[in-house]
Design a protein around this motif. Sequence first.
Motif, PDB file in Angstrom:
ATOM      1  N   LEU A 179       0.822  -1.215   0.000  1.00 64.50           N
ATOM      2  CA  LEU A 179       0.000   0.000   0.000  1.00 64.50           C
ATOM      3  C   LEU A 179       0.858   1.268   0.000  1.00 64.50           C
ATOM      4  O   LEU A 179       0.496   2.266  -0.612  1.00 64.50           O
ATOM      5  N   ASN A 180       2.016   1.223   0.691  1.00 68.80           N
ATOM      6  CA  ASN A 180       2.873   2.424   0.724  1.00 68.80           C
ATOM      7  C   ASN A 180       3.342   2.793  -0.679  1.00 68.80           C
ATOM      8  O   ASN A 180       3.404   3.966  -1.033  1.00 68.80           O
ATOM      9  N   ALA A 181       3.662   1.764  -1.481  1.00 70.87           N
ATOM     10  CA  ALA A 181       4.130   2.040  -2.846  1.00 70.87           C
ATOM     11  C   ALA A 181       3.002   2.676  -3.656  1.00 70.87           C
ATOM     12  O   ALA A 181       3.225   3.618  -4.417  1.00 70.87           O
ATOM     13  N   ILE A 182       1.774   2.159  -3.470  1.00 66.73           N
ATOM     14  CA  ILE A 182       0.625   2.706  -4.211  1.00 66.73           C
ATOM     15  C   ILE A 182       0.386   4.166  -3.803  1.00 66.73           C
ATOM     16  O   ILE A 182       0.185   5.040  -4.644  1.00 66.73           O
ATOM     17  N   VAL A 183       0.453   4.415  -2.477  1.00 58.92           N
ATOM     18  CA  VAL A 183       0.235   5.782  -1.980  1.00 58.92           C
ATOM     19  C   VAL A 183       1.265   6.717  -2.600  1.00 58.92           C
ATOM     20  O   VAL A 183       0.931   7.783  -3.134  1.00 58.92           O
ATOM     21  N   GLY A 184       2.537   6.299  -2.594  1.00 62.74           N
ATOM     22  CA  GLY A 184       3.608   7.135  -3.144  1.00 62.74           C
ATOM     23  C   GLY A 184       3.334   7.465  -4.608  1.00 62.74           C
ATOM     24  O   GLY A 184       3.445   8.615  -5.041  1.00 62.74           O
ATOM     25  N   GLU A 185       2.922   6.439  -5.363  1.00 65.47           N
ATOM     26  CA  GLU A 185       2.697   6.630  -6.797  1.00 65.47           C
ATOM     27  C   GLU A 185       1.544   7.607  -7.066  1.00 65.47           C
ATOM     28  O   GLU A 185       1.652   8.511  -7.882  1.00 65.47           O
ATOM     29  N   ILE A 186       0.441   7.408  -6.334  1.00 60.92           N
ATOM     30  CA  ILE A 186      -0.737   8.260  -6.573  1.00 60.92           C
ATOM     31  C   ILE A 186      -0.436   9.709  -6.160  1.00 60.92           C
ATOM     32  O   ILE A 186      -0.837  10.651  -6.846  1.00 60.92           O
ATOM     33  N   VAL A 187       0.284   9.868  -5.041  1.00 61.15           N
ATOM     34  CA  VAL A 187       0.603  11.223  -4.586  1.00 61.15           C
ATOM     35  C   VAL A 187       1.486  11.919  -5.628  1.00 61.15           C
ATOM     36  O   VAL A 187       1.264  13.079  -5.972  1.00 61.15           O
ATOM     37  N   ARG A 188       2.463  11.201  -6.189  1.00 67.60           N
ATOM     38  CA  ARG A 188       3.318  11.794  -7.227  1.00 67.60           C
ATOM     39  C   ARG A 188       2.492  12.172  -8.459  1.00 67.60           C
ATOM     40  O   ARG A 188       2.632  13.237  -9.030  1.00 67.60           O
ATOM     41  N   CYS A 226       2.540  12.935   1.645  1.00 65.67           N
ATOM     42  CA  CYS A 226       2.229  11.599   2.158  1.00 65.67           C
ATOM     43  C   CYS A 226       3.128  11.256   3.334  1.00 65.67           C
ATOM     44  O   CYS A 226       4.261  11.698   3.421  1.00 65.67           O
ATOM     45  N   ARG A 227       2.538  10.545   4.292  1.00 62.20           N
ATOM     46  CA  ARG A 227       3.272  10.145   5.486  1.00 62.20           C
ATOM     47  C   ARG A 227       2.984   8.649   5.640  1.00 62.20           C
ATOM     48  O   ARG A 227       1.838   8.260   5.855  1.00 62.20           O
ATOM     49  N   ASP A 228       3.992   7.809   5.378  1.00 67.24           N
ATOM     50  CA  ASP A 228       3.668   6.375   5.482  1.00 67.24           C
ATOM     51  C   ASP A 228       4.425   5.701   6.624  1.00 67.24           C
ATOM     52  O   ASP A 228       5.501   6.129   7.012  1.00 67.24           O
ATOM     53  N   GLU A 229       3.811   4.659   7.118  1.00 68.47           N
ATOM     54  CA  GLU A 229       4.405   3.917   8.226  1.00 68.47           C
ATOM     55  C   GLU A 229       5.325   2.858   7.635  1.00 68.47           C
ATOM     56  O   GLU A 229       4.949   2.140   6.706  1.00 68.47           O
ATOM     57  N   VAL A 230       6.544   2.749   8.165  1.00 67.30           N
ATOM     58  CA  VAL A 230       7.551   1.867   7.560  1.00 67.30           C
ATOM     59  C   VAL A 230       7.146   0.394   7.635  1.00 67.30           C
ATOM     60  O   VAL A 230       7.368  -0.371   6.704  1.00 67.30           O
ATOM     61  N   THR A 231       6.515   0.014   8.738  1.00 72.33           N
ATOM     62  CA  THR A 231       6.272  -1.418   8.951  1.00 72.33           C
ATOM     63  C   THR A 231       4.886  -1.870   8.461  1.00 72.33           C
ATOM     64  O   THR A 231       4.252  -2.696   9.085  1.00 72.33           O
ATOM     65  N   LEU A 232       4.427  -1.320   7.345  1.00 70.37           N
ATOM     66  CA  LEU A 232       3.101  -1.717   6.844  1.00 70.37           C
ATOM     67  C   LEU A 232       3.153  -3.134   6.248  1.00 70.37           C
ATOM     68  O   LEU A 232       3.948  -3.386   5.342  1.00 70.37           O
ATOM     69  N   PRO A 233       2.311  -4.063   6.742  1.00 66.74           N
ATOM     70  CA  PRO A 233       2.324  -5.403   6.132  1.00 66.74           C
ATOM     71  C   PRO A 233       1.643  -5.374   4.765  1.00 66.74           C
ATOM     72  O   PRO A 233       0.850  -4.471   4.501  1.00 66.74           O
ATOM     73  N   PRO A 234       1.945  -6.365   3.888  1.00 64.76           N
ATOM     74  CA  PRO A 234       1.270  -6.352   2.580  1.00 64.76           C
ATOM     75  C   PRO A 234      -0.212  -6.682   2.743  1.00 64.76           C
ATOM     76  O   PRO A 234      -0.598  -7.332   3.722  1.00 64.76           O
TER      77      PRO A 234
END
Length: 379
Positions: free
Chosen positions: A227-236, A251-259
């Motif tokens: 999800l973090n990768a998706i968030v990064g992409e959409i924000v860009r 965007c502010r993402d949590e490092v330990t997000l499980p898939p």
Amino acid sequence: MVVDGRRLGTTGTRGMRVRRKDPKGARGSELGEALLALLAPALRLERAVLLVEEREGGRLVPVATHGAIRLQHVDPGAPLPDGPWSAVLPLAIGGRTTGLLLLARADGAPLPPGDRQVAEQLAEAAAGLVDHRRLSTELAHARELLARADRLAALGTLAAGIAHEVRNPLVTIRTFIQLLPERLHDEEFRTSFRDMALGEIDRICGLISDLLSFARPAPVELEPTDLNAIVGEIVRLLDPEARKSNVTLDCRDEVTLPPVIGDEAKVKQVLMNVVLNAIQASEPRGHVEVSTQVQESAAGARCVIAISDTGPGLSPTVAERIFEPFFTTKDSGSGLGLFIARRIMSEHGGDIRTVAGARGGAVFLLEFPASGEGRNGAE
Ligand code: ADP
């Protein structure tokens, strides 16, 4: 269980092959198998088969068998195949024969009266089982019809709304076409007509693809998704749009997000819609923030994407209606974005909901069940 002086039980049934024939009516078949498993050793049967109607008045098909049974079905009124049979017992419900219990000893000799009486009692029990099986099949069918009706009703609402949305731009295009012959040499008219017609046609195409994506949803392709990768992409992707409206997008993402197990394209579609709405709701110099977090609960871990904005927020009346198809407060809105987003979230076993923002704006929460696999830093 003791019937007719004989102990009927599960002992002595080892090595018997009782096949299940009907995976759909599995519960009824299991009961049918259990019945034959009791009957066969007690009556020293070499073969036995429990047949029930495929549909009312239709041919009979085996739902449980014991021993070597070749017959595939029995047509109504036709001679019984695969004999000789030691006993042929009808299963009757409300005076109507709905099945047969066929029993055969090694020599095919008729069953003695005591044994036949036991078999008749069990045939009576089997008739009840058949009825139970029919009821559960009918219930499952009714449930399926209800779900389909629900979907058709939603589609009907969608189609009616789309028809309405499509008619207005077509009326405008028609008016321009009618005026065209007398304004043909008016360059400005031609250019504005072209831009307007193309814009309206694009909008109609967009509406139709929204409708199609609801009517014939592409199969969900589920795989472990970051999800973090998706968030990064959409924000860009949406950053230029935010800048255009003088809104900052962070965007502010949590490092330990499980898939999460999800369909990346569909998750992007949802996020894109919610972030675009947040940008559109924000005043110039407003702020939209997308953050991710993990929430642990008794029901398991959930990965949450929160989208908050500094717009006017959602009044209780608007909040109640935003997931309805065609609910929009925008001049050029379709009102389908959040409706489709909710369906996609439920396809993922997740949810989309809103909460009031601390700074007065709206907060949308996209909640996904965590897959539990390969949790970064958690394992
Ligand atoms: P559309 O964007 O085409 O209107 P949506 O289904 O995406 O359709 O949104 C429905 C409505 O929900 C919007 O028209 C708007 O009134 C409301 N809405 C959605 N997001 C927000 C938000 N962040 N702040 C305020 N209102 C919102």
